[in-house]
Scaffold this motif. Structure first.
Motif, PDB file in Angstrom:
ATOM      1  N   ASN A  17       0.822  -1.212   0.000  1.00 33.47           N
ATOM      2  CA  ASN A  17       0.000   0.000   0.000  1.00 33.47           C
ATOM      3  C   ASN A  17       0.853   1.258   0.000  1.00 33.47           C
ATOM      4  O   ASN A  17       0.455   2.288  -0.541  1.00 33.47           O
ATOM      5  N   ILE A  18       2.029   1.181   0.616  1.00 34.57           N
ATOM      6  CA  ILE A  18       2.929   2.337   0.648  1.00 34.57           C
ATOM      7  C   ILE A  18       3.364   2.685  -0.766  1.00 34.57           C
ATOM      8  O   ILE A  18       3.354   3.855  -1.174  1.00 34.57           O
ATOM      9  N   PHE A  19       3.744   1.678  -1.545  1.00 37.12           N
ATOM     10  CA  PHE A  19       4.132   1.926  -2.935  1.00 37.12           C
ATOM     11  C   PHE A  19       2.930   2.368  -3.766  1.00 37.12           C
ATOM     12  O   PHE A  19       3.049   3.194  -4.666  1.00 37.12           O
ATOM     13  N   ARG A  20       1.772   1.814  -3.443  1.00 34.80           N
ATOM     14  CA  ARG A  20       0.571   2.074  -4.246  1.00 34.80           C
ATOM     15  C   ARG A  20       0.174   3.553  -4.202  1.00 34.80           C
ATOM     16  O   ARG A  20      -0.321   4.096  -5.197  1.00 34.80           O
ATOM     17  N   LEU A  75       1.680  -0.622  -8.993  1.00 29.88           N
ATOM     18  CA  LEU A  75       1.859   0.665  -9.672  1.00 29.88           C
ATOM     19  C   LEU A  75       0.686   0.981 -10.584  1.00 29.88           C
ATOM     20  O   LEU A  75      -0.032   0.105 -11.046  1.00 29.88           O
ATOM     21  N   ASP A  76       0.523   2.241 -10.861  1.00 26.73           N
ATOM     22  CA  ASP A  76      -0.516   2.694 -11.782  1.00 26.73           C
ATOM     23  C   ASP A  76      -0.328   2.008 -13.126  1.00 26.73           C
ATOM     24  O   ASP A  76       0.783   1.903 -13.633  1.00 26.73           O
ATOM     25  N   GLY A  77      -1.397   1.563 -13.733  1.00 30.74           N
ATOM     26  CA  GLY A  77      -1.301   0.875 -15.021  1.00 30.74           C
ATOM     27  C   GLY A  77      -0.667   1.714 -16.107  1.00 30.74           C
ATOM     28  O   GLY A  77      -0.167   1.188 -17.102  1.00 30.74           O
ATOM     29  N   LYS A  78      -0.667   3.037 -15.933  1.00 28.56           N
ATOM     30  CA  LYS A  78      -0.076   3.930 -16.929  1.00 28.56           C
ATOM     31  C   LYS A  78       1.431   4.084 -16.729  1.00 28.56           C
ATOM     32  O   LYS A  78       2.114   4.673 -17.558  1.00 28.56           O
ATOM     33  N   THR A  79       1.933   3.592 -15.608  1.00 27.95           N
ATOM     34  CA  THR A  79       3.354   3.726 -15.305  1.00 27.95           C
ATOM     35  C   THR A  79       4.164   2.734 -16.131  1.00 27.95           C
ATOM     36  O   THR A  79       3.845   1.555 -16.198  1.00 27.95           O
ATOM     37  N   ARG A  80       5.231   3.216 -16.730  1.00 28.11           N
ATOM     38  CA  ARG A  80       6.062   2.376 -17.599  1.00 28.11           C
ATOM     39  C   ARG A  80       7.216   1.778 -16.811  1.00 28.11           C
ATOM     40  O   ARG A  80       8.065   2.493 -16.287  1.00 28.11           O
TER      41      ARG A  80
END
Length: 214
Positions: free
Chosen positions: A128-131, A161-166
């Protein structure tokens, strides 16, 4: 802009960490993380720490922030942890970073532009911290410590991670109790230039699928 590697800065932080922590083996977690943070010229370094935790990594990050000219923030769960942390950093003769007290998953969400973060994955809430982390536009390097003993078997960077993150690169290193490291690419603004394609990679150790856009 994106994170740019500097071998010279990484080397200086590595050597300084060795001298300060009196470490001798090249595979030390503190040495490696310090060199990585400095080498990437991290401008905002965030870590989590709790009472009784090892201080070498924190010392290494303080050294890295000095060479990179960045800011170092440490999040601790309570005042008792803060007192122990500050005293240990002062004893090591290194600048005490900004220390925030409270739940990491709540405090991290209020920090903008993180480009280097270290979290102990033995914590139940580490995912959750990374999220909730708000990463910098230059990209970021995220590290899970103690990944070998991690209980969350369903953990995967793409789930966090966000799905948009590469995701540029993901690697697991058998250093210390295991380091799970991911390099996230810079945020791209404006229209796309030219065609692109996705490459699928399967991590042999975890079975995690990683997609890299070229």
């Amino acid at each position: 802009m994106k994170l740019v590697w500097s071998a010279e800065t990484a080397s200086k932080a590595f050597i300084d960490t060795v001298k300060t922590c009196k470490l001798s083996h090249e595979s030390s977690v503190a040495e490696l993380i310090s060199a990585m943070a400095a080498g990437w010229n991290a401008k905002l370094i965030v870590e989590t720490w709790s009472k009784g935790g090892m201080m070498q990594t924190s010392i290494g990050l303080a050294i890295a922030s000095h060479y990179a000219g960045g800011k170092h923030v440490c999040i601790v769960p309570d005042e008792e942890s803060k007192t122990e942390y500050v005293q240990a950093m002062e004893k090591a003769g290194k600048p005490v970073p900004e220390v925030k007290v409270g739940k990491p998953e709540e405090l991290v969400g209020g920090i903008e532009g993180i480009d280097f973060m270290v979290v102990d994955s033995s914590r139940k809430d580490f995912a959750n911290i990374f999220r909730v982390a708000k990463l910098g536009e230059r990209g970021a390097v995220l590290i899970c410590k103690n990944a070998s003993s991690r209980a969350a078997s369903d953990f995967g960077w793409r789930n966090v991670l966000d799905g948009k993150t590469r995701i540029v690169r993901h690697v697991f290193l058998p250093v210390g109790n295991g380091l799970d490291i991911v390099h996230v690419g810079a945020t791209i603004s404006g229209p796309k230039k030219g065609p692109s394609r996705w490459i699928k990679h399967v991590d042999r150790k975890t079975g995690e699928e990683i997609f890299i856009r070229t």
